[in-house]
Design a protein around this motif. Structure first.
Motif, PDB file in Angstrom:
ATOM      1  N   ILE A  12     -16.693  43.453  16.674  1.00  0.00           N
ATOM      2  CA  ILE A  12     -17.009  43.201  15.263  1.00  0.00           C
ATOM      3  C   ILE A  12     -15.776  42.600  14.591  1.00  0.00           C
ATOM      4  O   ILE A  12     -14.647  42.843  15.029  1.00  0.00           O
ATOM      5  N   PRO A  13     -15.968  41.817  13.511  1.00  0.00           N
ATOM      6  CA  PRO A  13     -14.819  41.232  12.805  1.00  0.00           C
ATOM      7  C   PRO A  13     -14.165  42.274  11.904  1.00  0.00           C
ATOM      8  O   PRO A  13     -14.155  42.154  10.682  1.00  0.00           O
ATOM      9  N   ALA A  14     -13.605  43.287  12.538  1.00  0.00           N
ATOM     10  CA  ALA A  14     -13.160  44.471  11.810  1.00  0.00           C
ATOM     11  C   ALA A  14     -11.847  44.263  11.078  1.00  0.00           C
ATOM     12  O   ALA A  14     -11.776  44.378   9.848  1.00  0.00           O
ATOM     13  N   ASN A  15     -10.792  43.953  11.809  1.00  0.00           N
ATOM     14  CA  ASN A  15      -9.477  43.892  11.183  1.00  0.00           C
ATOM     15  C   ASN A  15      -9.337  42.745  10.200  1.00  0.00           C
ATOM     16  O   ASN A  15      -8.505  42.808   9.290  1.00  0.00           O
ATOM     17  N   ILE A  16     -10.116  41.703  10.390  1.00  0.00           N
ATOM     18  CA  ILE A  16     -10.111  40.620   9.405  1.00  0.00           C
ATOM     19  C   ILE A  16     -11.086  40.907   8.264  1.00  0.00           C
ATOM     20  O   ILE A  16     -11.044  40.266   7.222  1.00  0.00           O
ATOM     21  N   ALA A  20     -20.248  37.026   2.431  1.00  0.00           N
ATOM     22  CA  ALA A  20     -19.776  37.430   3.752  1.00  0.00           C
ATOM     23  C   ALA A  20     -20.936  37.807   4.662  1.00  0.00           C
ATOM     24  O   ALA A  20     -20.901  37.547   5.873  1.00  0.00           O
ATOM     25  N   ALA A  21     -21.997  38.383   4.097  1.00  0.00           N
ATOM     26  CA  ALA A  21     -23.148  38.806   4.898  1.00  0.00           C
ATOM     27  C   ALA A  21     -23.848  37.637   5.576  1.00  0.00           C
ATOM     28  O   ALA A  21     -24.556  37.820   6.569  1.00  0.00           O
ATOM     29  N   GLN A  22     -23.646  36.412   5.067  1.00  0.00           N
ATOM     30  CA  GLN A  22     -24.294  35.246   5.661  1.00  0.00           C
ATOM     31  C   GLN A  22     -23.712  34.894   7.034  1.00  0.00           C
ATOM     32  O   GLN A  22     -24.338  34.147   7.794  1.00  0.00           O
ATOM     33  N   MET A  23     -22.517  35.445   7.360  1.00  0.00           N
ATOM     34  CA  MET A  23     -21.914  35.064   8.645  1.00  0.00           C
ATOM     35  C   MET A  23     -21.135  36.190   9.312  1.00  0.00           C
ATOM     36  O   MET A  23     -20.593  36.004  10.388  1.00  0.00           O
ATOM     37  N   PHE A  24     -21.108  37.363   8.690  1.00  0.00           N
ATOM     38  CA  PHE A  24     -20.250  38.441   9.166  1.00  0.00           C
ATOM     39  C   PHE A  24     -20.744  39.074  10.464  1.00  0.00           C
ATOM     40  O   PHE A  24     -19.944  39.523  11.287  1.00  0.00           O
ATOM     41  N   MET A  25     -22.041  39.124  10.655  1.00  0.00           N
ATOM     42  CA  MET A  25     -22.576  39.894  11.782  1.00  0.00           C
ATOM     43  C   MET A  25     -23.643  39.153  12.571  1.00  0.00           C
ATOM     44  O   MET A  25     -24.432  39.748  13.295  1.00  0.00           O
ATOM     45  N   ASN A  26     -23.661  37.813  12.463  1.00  0.00           N
ATOM     46  CA  ASN A  26     -24.648  37.052  13.240  1.00  0.00           C
ATOM     47  C   ASN A  26     -24.004  36.029  14.171  1.00  0.00           C
ATOM     48  O   ASN A  26     -24.705  35.347  14.915  1.00  0.00           O
ATOM     49  N   GLY A  27     -22.691  35.888  14.120  1.00  0.00           N
ATOM     50  CA  GLY A  27     -21.997  35.001  15.047  1.00  0.00           C
ATOM     51  C   GLY A  27     -22.264  33.524  14.861  1.00  0.00           C
ATOM     52  O   GLY A  27     -21.921  32.717  15.732  1.00  0.00           O
ATOM     53  N   ASP A  67     -18.954  26.221   0.756  1.00  0.00           N
ATOM     54  CA  ASP A  67     -19.994  26.947   0.021  1.00  0.00           C
ATOM     55  C   ASP A  67     -19.744  28.456   0.066  1.00  0.00           C
ATOM     56  O   ASP A  67     -19.905  29.157  -0.945  1.00  0.00           O
ATOM     57  N   LEU A  68     -19.347  28.957   1.225  1.00  0.00           N
ATOM     58  CA  LEU A  68     -19.073  30.386   1.356  1.00  0.00           C
ATOM     59  C   LEU A  68     -17.790  30.790   0.638  1.00  0.00           C
ATOM     60  O   LEU A  68     -17.671  31.924   0.166  1.00  0.00           O
ATOM     61  N   LYS A 102     -15.200  23.324  12.583  1.00  0.00           N
ATOM     62  CA  LYS A 102     -16.249  24.326  12.766  1.00  0.00           C
ATOM     63  C   LYS A 102     -15.600  25.701  12.659  1.00  0.00           C
ATOM     64  O   LYS A 102     -14.453  25.898  13.086  1.00  0.00           O
ATOM     65  N   MET A 103     -16.342  26.650  12.119  1.00  0.00           N
ATOM     66  CA  MET A 103     -15.806  27.988  11.911  1.00  0.00           C
ATOM     67  C   MET A 103     -16.883  29.020  12.225  1.00  0.00           C
ATOM     68  O   MET A 103     -18.067  28.699  12.284  1.00  0.00           O
ATOM     69  N   GLY A 104     -16.464  30.250  12.428  1.00  0.00           N
ATOM     70  CA  GLY A 104     -17.437  31.314  12.657  1.00  0.00           C
ATOM     71  C   GLY A 104     -16.769  32.623  13.011  1.00  0.00           C
ATOM     72  O   GLY A 104     -15.655  32.647  13.545  1.00  0.00           O
ATOM     73  N   LEU A 105     -17.457  33.706  12.696  1.00  0.00           N
ATOM     74  CA  LEU A 105     -17.040  35.044  13.115  1.00  0.00           C
ATOM     75  C   LEU A 105     -17.876  35.401  14.339  1.00  0.00           C
ATOM     76  O   LEU A 105     -18.983  35.935  14.220  1.00  0.00           O
ATOM     77  N   THR A 106     -17.359  35.065  15.490  1.00  0.00           N
ATOM     78  CA  THR A 106     -18.138  35.134  16.732  1.00  0.00           C
ATOM     79  C   THR A 106     -17.950  36.446  17.499  1.00  0.00           C
ATOM     80  O   THR A 106     -18.456  36.582  18.615  1.00  0.00           O
ATOM     81  N   GLU A 107     -17.264  37.412  16.924  1.00  0.00           N
ATOM     82  CA  GLU A 107     -16.952  38.653  17.633  1.00  0.00           C
ATOM     83  C   GLU A 107     -18.196  39.375  18.143  1.00  0.00           C
ATOM     84  O   GLU A 107     -18.180  39.964  19.230  1.00  0.00           O
TER      85      GLU A 107
END
Length: 260
Positions: free
Chosen positions: A142-146, A159-166, A176-177, A131-136
């Protein structure tokens, strides 16, 4: 170098960087990020190393930034916060700058900075169970430095599909991404990584390095200006109330005030 990472080398010129903080799900502490930067720089200067593999011990690949390290930043002044914020950007930048091919071996879950580690690899193979996710954003961060490396790998649209929704996504979605190159049964992971490594060993090592450098130049490299902007964006988050509330809620094991 501390015992938070380990470097194995084999006679073929394949080096494996192991994350060895398994008891903490390989969460990235300040020292661990320093060690990763040092390891990448050393391997990059070693002409005997032809391929580098990034791997992890334990159940998790990397849980992201160490939250105790994050919490400590609330007591720091703005300049120190920015310096601490830059640590993961520096570590990722060193891995991204490796002249050798970098193959990711993702055996377990990866969140936040763990996704960043997957994205700096040239090829990333994962187990089908991950399982993966940008959970910041759930913590008020925010997932800034990455971010520069995620966007460089995926492009802004994916990236917009998972960058800011956790959102947490599975290995199929990661493929797929483009976070993962492919996903395989866990028992086949080592064989799949070896299948990615082996072709490089039949190629001229100088040509492989020059080919990677050209690919980066043609594809659009991550710039220092992008990295600096990301560092500043995260440092600004640290100075607001949401990060303090979100991380406090995590440690208190209660919902953040915005959670519905």
């Amino acid at each position: 170098m501390s015992d938070l990472i380990r470097i194995d080398r084999d006679p073929r010129g394949v080096a494996t960087i192991w994350l060895t903080r398994a008891d903490k799900h390989n969460a990235l502490s300040a020292q661990m990020m320093i060690d990763l930067e040092s390891a990448a720089q050393a391997l990059g200067q070693d002409d005997s190393i032809r391929v580098v593999v990034l791997a992890a011990e334990g159940r998790s690949f990397c849980a992201g930034g160490d939250l105790a390290w994050m919490r400590a930043q609330f007591e720091m002044d703005a300049e120190t916060q920015r310096s601490e914020s830059a640590r993961i950007a520096t570590a990722l930048g060193a891995l991204y700058a490796l002249p050798q091919p970098l193959i990711g071996r993702v055996q377990g879950n990866a969140f936040g900075g763990g996704v960043g580690l997957a994205c700096v690899c040239d090829v990333t193979i994962g187990a089908e169970t991950v399982k993966m996710g940008l959970t910041e954003v759930k913590l008020g961060l925010i997932p800034a430095n990455i971010g520069p490396y995620v966007v460089a790998r995926l492009g802004a649209v994916k990236a917009a599909q998972m960058f800011m929704n956790g959102v947490i996504f599975d290995a199929a979605k990661a493929v797929d991404l483009g976070v993962l190159t492919r996903a395989v049964p866990a028992e086949d992971l080592d064989a799949a990584v070896e299948a990615e490594v082996a072709p490089y060993l039949a190629c001229a090592p100088g040509a492989v390095r020059d080919g990677k450098a050209l690919l980066r130049a043609l594809g659009g490299q991550v710039t220092q200006a992008q990295v600096d902007r990301a560092i500043d964006a995260l440092a600004k988050r640290w100075q607001g109330n949401e990060a303090r509330e979100g991380i406090g809620a995590f440690f208190d094991k209660r919902p953040a005030p915005w959670a519905q």
